[in-house]
Design an enzyme around this catalytic site. Structure first.
Site, short mmCIF file in Angstrom:
data_model
loop_
_atom_site.label_atom_id
_atom_site.label_comp_id
_atom_site.label_asym_id
_atom_site.label_seq_id
_atom_site.Cartn_x
_atom_site.Cartn_y
_atom_site.Cartn_z
N GLU A 1 -2.67 -2.24 -21.86
CA GLU A 1 -2.24 -2.87 -20.61
C GLU A 1 -0.76 -3.26 -20.68
OE1 GLU A 1 -3.04 -3.23 -17.67
OE2 GLU A 1 -2.18 -5.09 -16.90
N ARG B 1 0.81 -1.22 0.00
CA ARG B 1 0.00 0.00 0.00
C ARG B 1 0.85 1.27 0.00
NH1 ARG B 1 -5.31 -1.31 1.42
NH2 ARG B 1 -5.72 0.89 1.64
N TRP C 1 2.79 6.05 2.08
CA TRP C 1 2.93 6.55 0.70
C TRP C 1 2.76 8.06 0.84
CZ3 TRP C 1 0.08 9.34 -2.89
CH2 TRP C 1 0.53 9.26 -4.22
N LYS D 1 2.01 -1.87 -18.04
CA LYS D 1 2.87 -2.75 -17.24
C LYS D 1 4.34 -2.34 -17.38
CE LYS D 1 0.21 -5.20 -15.02
NZ LYS D 1 -0.53 -3.96 -14.92
N HIS E 1 -2.52 7.54 -38.56
CA HIS E 1 -3.01 8.89 -38.23
C HIS E 1 -2.03 9.65 -37.36
CE1 HIS E 1 -6.82 7.94 -40.12
NE2 HIS E 1 -6.80 6.78 -39.47
N GLU F 1 5.07 1.05 -15.60
CA GLU F 1 5.11 1.05 -14.13
C GLU F 1 6.21 0.17 -13.58
OE1 GLU F 1 1.17 -1.81 -13.33
OE2 GLU F 1 1.63 -0.23 -11.91
#
Ligand code: M6R
Length: 618
Positions: free
Chosen positions: A487, A27, A76, A491, A510, A494
């Site tokens: 995704e 956390r 954190w 991954k 484009h 991070e």
């Protein structure tokens, strides 16, 4: 963000706190600290910047006596850098007899700090938290009753907070308050626990209570009392945690992420279990509250989620629209409520969240509920705030996900999305029973196919290691392969801290094709060549276009794709599957690729820099 643990009971408090913090470290891991009360020495605190190991060295160097009450925190950082001084617990009062830990943000801290400073209080940190410690200590001196002092101060705080307090002059009680941040109680025999989530105490007890919004817990050895901030007594509902402690340990794997990648066949199977019969019929008793007529009259579904969970939402959109013929919008939760979305009584909001504590998603669902929408949660955590606040919950049974990078929770969320889509199609009669049954039976084969992919990952692991020096990797996909591409890029960002982008392959021409230069690695999710409306030739053309400009192509393709090998430097084959279900397979090599590349760079795959597992602040 921030892990919180509290304990009162006969065990060695330090062991309970450090064990809990170890399991909560995902956390937040900028700093950690503990406070305990010793009958002779009074309140004692140890805290240290850095990961939990730094705190463990600190308590090894400066041991604490065996005590039976205490609190622990892993941080954190929001207000104030991750330093020893800013680490929690924070001490309050002139004699520093009170210790306080906090998860969240106290929004009115500046005004409270000014009030305290004017009254002569000296601060020793740059945090928003310390004001609460001084205010409660001062109020306790005035009233002589810690619960009363605590309640009066938490009523003055604005923002999001879980706060735990102990005081040397009230050595039998831990007080806790919860507003907009998670808190659960663990019920033991002659001992009780507090935690940000059940991982904090699951090793000791499986009996738990999820604390509601604006509630205060008074925790003693033999009693747990819960009151609202206004002082009304609450009768809590107990639940039994269905994880065991070993599920939250590495079990011999090099990292939690490696273990959680390996857990994925089970995560998919467990999410299907009891919901999908061998004939392919879906039963979702969880959403019994939505009648067939309610489902038939839905005019839209809005999926809100963040990060990886939002990609599960993107995949669910393809399945729900295709099979159940309801328009679906997928929104990043933090964007949703700031654009005045159109919500009608026939709108269903589906919130996807592994933790069920992501503040952005909670705020989005509250916003939708206030405007009359029904909220269905897809959530992995029992007792989470999202689950409590939603009209119905489909639990994903991935088990505890500890690594910050989401893997098994994602495949479980994707699976739940398919179940929801098939269920809605059944209720709305938009698929023939033969077609629905065939899809359902095919879905049942997916856990075995996921296992097959896991057995084939060595080549992708080698590629990841060989590409440790890459500066940028691009990912391309179409249809359900597009969220998989995004995704894959997330991954890599991070975990390996390198530039990575996922694009819809059709979008290349484009603009993004300008990024391609000699040697640029591009991972392409190639759709099945067997699909009648196949995009396969189009993606093969995209591959040719980028190769002509020097890209190195790694293709993720299905078994039997004869063509792709001629156009890619490397091909990772996955088993054939119904094209809608392919993301469950194609995402796995991307997870392993990121893990290997990050490991080869010497990075911490479970606790990447600057991140926390549950983002409980907006
Ligand atoms: O707990 P949630 O599913 O609500 O979390 C959402 C995101 O924060 C999460 O998926 C995040 O993007 C992961 N770290 C990605 O690996």
């Amino acid at each position: 963000m921030c892990g919180i643990v509290g304990y009162v009971g006969p065990k060695s408090t330090l062991d309970v706190l450090l064990g809990g913090l170890r399991r909560l470290e995902y956390r937040g891991y900028d700093s950690a600290g503990v406070s305990v009360i010793d009958p002779v020495e009074g309140l004692l605190t140890r805290k240290k910047a850095g990961k939990l190991d730094a705190l463990i060295s600190e308590v090894t160097e400066h041991p604490l006596p065996i005590s039976h009450i205490g609190i622990g925190h892993t941080r954190w950082a929001t207000h104030g850098a991750p330093t020893d001084g800013n680490a929690h617990p924070h001490l309050g009062g002139p004699h520093q007899k009170l210790a306080l830990i906090h998860n969240g943000i106290i929004e009115n801290f500046a005004e409270l700090k000014a009030e305290l400073t004017a009254a002569g209080t000296r601060f020793s940190s740059e945090t928003d938290t310390e004001v609460a410690a001084h205010l409660i200590a001062r109020e306790f001196e005035n009233t002589g009753d810690l619960p009363t002092a605590f309640a009066s101060v938490v009523n003055r705080l604005h923002g999001a907070f879980t706060i735990l307090v102990i005081h040397e002059d009230a050595p039998d009680v831990v007080l806790a308050a919860r507003r907009n941040a998670p808190l659960v109680v663990g019920l033991g025999d002659g001992e009780n626990f507090l935690g940000s989530d059940v991982a904090a105490f699951v090793e000791h007890t499986k009996r738990a209570i999820s604390v509601g919004q604006d509630q205060i817990v008074t925790l003693r050895r033999d009693s747990v009392e819960i009151h609202t901030f206004a002082g009304d007594k609450v009768t809590p509902e107990e639940f039994v945690v269905d994880w065991d402690a070993s599920a939250a340990s590495k079990g011999g794997w090099s990292s939690f992420m490696a273990k959680e990648i390996a857990d994925q066949p089970q995560a998919v199977a467990d999410t299907l279990m009891g919901r999908l019969s061998s004939s392919g019929t879906v039963t979702l008793t969880e959403i019994d509250g939505l009648s067939k007529a309610d489902i038939a009259s839905l005019d839209r579904i809005m999926i809100v989620a963040c990060g990886t969970a939002s990609y599960a939402g993107d995949i669910a959109k393809y399945a729900i629209e295709k099979w159940a013929r309801v328009p679906v919008q997928v929104e990043l939760s933090h964007e949703f409520r700031y654009r005045d979305p159109i919500i009608t009584p026939n709108t269903l909001v589906v919130a996807i969240s592994q933790s069920g504590e992501t503040m952005d998603t909670l705020m989005a669902t509250r916003y939708a509920a206030e405007r009359g929408a029904k909220v269905l949660a897809i959530c992995n955590t029992q007792g989470a705030t999202l689950a409590r606040e939603s009209d119905a919950v489909i639990y994903t049974h991935a088990g505890p996900e500890v690594a910050v990078a989401s893997t098994k929770a994602l495949v479980a969320q994707i699976t739940a999305g398919y179940l929801l889509a098939l269920f809605m199609a059944q209720q709305r009669d938009t698929l023939s029973s033969a077609a629905a049954g065939e899809l359902g039976r095919e879905l049942l084969t997916m856990p075995a196919k996921v296992s097959t992919v896991l057995e084939r990952l060595e080549a992708v692991a080698t590629l990841g290691r060989d590409m440790a020096d890459a500066k940028s990797v691009l990912f391309l996909g179409r249809n359900v392969g597009f969220p998989v591409a995004m995704e894959g890029a997330l991954k890599l960002k991070e975990l390996a801290y390198i530039h990575a982008e996922g694009f819809a392959a059709g979008e290349l021409k484009h603009g993004p094709i300008a990024l391609i230069e000699t040697g640029q690695p591009v991972i392409v999710i190639v759709p099945s060549p067997r699909d009648s409306e196949t995009l396969h030739p189009k993606v093969i053309s995209n591959i040719q276009e980028i190769r002509a400009r020097g890209a190195i192509v790694i293709a993720i393709a299905e078994d039997g794709d004869q063509l792709v090998g001629d156009f890619a430097e490397h091909v990772i084959f996955v088993p054939q599957a119904e094209p809608m279900f392919a993301p469950l397979l194609t995402v796995i090599p991307l997870q392993r690729f990121a893990l290997e590349l990050s490991t080869a760079k010497g990075l911490d795959v479970d606790q990447p820099r600057n991140l926390a597992k549950s983002v409980t602040v907006e």
